[in-house]
Write a protein that holds these residues in place. Sequence first.
Motif, short mmCIF file in Angstrom:
data_model
loop_
_atom_site.label_atom_id
_atom_site.label_comp_id
_atom_site.label_asym_id
_atom_site.label_seq_id
_atom_site.Cartn_x
_atom_site.Cartn_y
_atom_site.Cartn_z
N VAL A 105 -72.21 20.15 61.40
CA VAL A 105 -70.96 20.84 61.73
C VAL A 105 -70.31 20.13 62.90
N ASP A 106 -69.04 19.77 62.74
CA ASP A 106 -68.28 19.16 63.84
C ASP A 106 -67.82 20.29 64.75
N MET A 107 -68.65 20.60 65.76
CA MET A 107 -68.39 21.75 66.62
C MET A 107 -67.14 21.56 67.46
N ASP A 108 -66.87 20.35 67.90
CA ASP A 108 -65.67 20.10 68.71
C ASP A 108 -64.40 20.36 67.90
N GLU A 109 -64.38 19.90 66.67
CA GLU A 109 -63.20 20.09 65.83
C GLU A 109 -62.99 21.57 65.51
N PHE A 110 -64.07 22.27 65.25
CA PHE A 110 -63.96 23.71 64.98
C PHE A 110 -63.43 24.44 66.20
N GLY A 111 -63.91 24.07 67.40
CA GLY A 111 -63.43 24.71 68.62
C GLY A 111 -61.94 24.46 68.85
N LYS A 112 -61.48 23.24 68.55
CA LYS A 112 -60.05 22.93 68.71
C LYS A 112 -59.18 23.81 67.81
N SER A 113 -59.66 24.09 66.61
CA SER A 113 -58.87 24.91 65.68
C SER A 113 -58.70 26.34 66.17
N LEU A 114 -59.55 26.76 67.12
CA LEU A 114 -59.47 28.13 67.67
C LEU A 114 -58.92 28.14 69.10
N GLY A 115 -58.47 26.99 69.59
CA GLY A 115 -57.91 26.91 70.93
C GLY A 115 -58.85 26.33 71.96
N GLY A 116 -60.07 25.96 71.57
CA GLY A 116 -61.00 25.32 72.49
C GLY A 116 -62.08 26.27 72.99
N TRP A 117 -63.27 25.70 73.27
CA TRP A 117 -64.39 26.49 73.79
C TRP A 117 -64.20 26.66 75.30
N LYS A 118 -63.35 27.58 75.71
CA LYS A 118 -62.98 27.74 77.11
C LYS A 118 -63.52 29.02 77.73
N LYS A 119 -64.17 29.86 76.98
CA LYS A 119 -64.67 31.14 77.49
C LYS A 119 -66.19 31.17 77.44
N GLU A 120 -66.76 32.11 78.23
CA GLU A 120 -68.21 32.30 78.26
C GLU A 120 -68.95 30.99 78.55
N ASP A 121 -68.49 30.29 79.61
CA ASP A 121 -69.12 29.03 80.03
C ASP A 121 -69.15 27.99 78.91
N GLY A 122 -68.04 27.90 78.18
CA GLY A 122 -67.93 26.90 77.12
C GLY A 122 -68.62 27.27 75.83
N LYS A 123 -69.00 28.54 75.67
CA LYS A 123 -69.70 28.96 74.46
C LYS A 123 -68.82 29.75 73.50
N ALA A 124 -67.59 30.06 73.90
CA ALA A 124 -66.74 30.90 73.05
C ALA A 124 -65.28 30.47 73.17
N ALA A 125 -64.48 30.89 72.19
CA ALA A 125 -63.04 30.64 72.18
C ALA A 125 -62.33 31.98 71.95
N GLU A 126 -61.25 32.20 72.68
CA GLU A 126 -60.46 33.43 72.52
C GLU A 126 -59.06 33.06 72.01
N TYR A 127 -58.49 33.91 71.17
CA TYR A 127 -57.22 33.62 70.52
C TYR A 127 -56.62 34.92 69.99
N LYS A 128 -55.37 34.85 69.64
CA LYS A 128 -54.69 35.99 69.03
C LYS A 128 -54.58 35.76 67.53
N PHE A 129 -54.78 36.85 66.77
CA PHE A 129 -54.61 36.79 65.33
C PHE A 129 -54.04 38.13 64.89
N SER A 130 -52.92 38.08 64.22
CA SER A 130 -52.24 39.30 63.76
C SER A 130 -52.00 40.27 64.92
#
Length: 244
Positions: free
Chosen positions: A22-47
């Motif tokens: 799994v290309d973890m970096d590419e997946f993180g970019k699609s969600l706005g980046g792994w910027k939360k929880e010390d680089g372990k999570a991504a937060e975003y708005k949906f609907s």
Amino acid sequence: MNLRPLIFLALSAVAAHAGVEVDMDEFGKSLGGWKKEDGKAAEYKFSESDYRTYKPEITKSPDGGIFISMRVDHVRGMFSADDHASLEMNFAPDGALLSAQAYISIQDRRISSDMFRSAGKSAANAAGQVVNGLAEKAAKLGSEVFASLAGKLLRENVTEPGRVAFPAALRHNYNMLYPCVQVVKDPLKALPVEEAVGAVATAPVKVPQTEPAKKAAPEGMIEVRTFGEAPKEEPKKEAEPAKP
């Protein structure tokens, strides 16, 4: 004949090892980046609601396939407990999605979709071309999983917008994650091969160095050789002046 230089150029005929990653970096970019929880999570708005996706946990199977488990939270605010969900996907060594299932937990109520399975690559071939067939089968499988989850969620009389949209948010993660699953192969490696029985490796032969030939005397002349040291010449005495 020395066969050693040719032996180490031989390539092994064993097929290259394949695996799924799994290309973890590419997946993180699609969600706005792994910027939360010390680089372990991504937060975003949906609907118009807030969600948080954690980095997937990946377990490799002995045959080269992988099992993916991913947690997604519905962020409800400071004074409300978050809702939780999980998405599970099982991939074969050839990259075919074998099964998928999703779960949502709302106030201690656990709602799960049915488990949907595919026949792997054989089903993909029946759907059309091999390359496009895998993606088409994965899309169909995802539609079945999240339709099942949304139908069960509606029967719980859920009205909060973020909760109603939770199955769609999970499908969004599913759609972003699937293209990041890649089949990789190790390149063929050159392996040393034992020399054939009877083959003798010849060592380089050293040519003995000979002393240069001594020059012989020209024909008709006598060659005189002396032994021992040459006689030393005594110093000549100066003649004494005549006496008057």
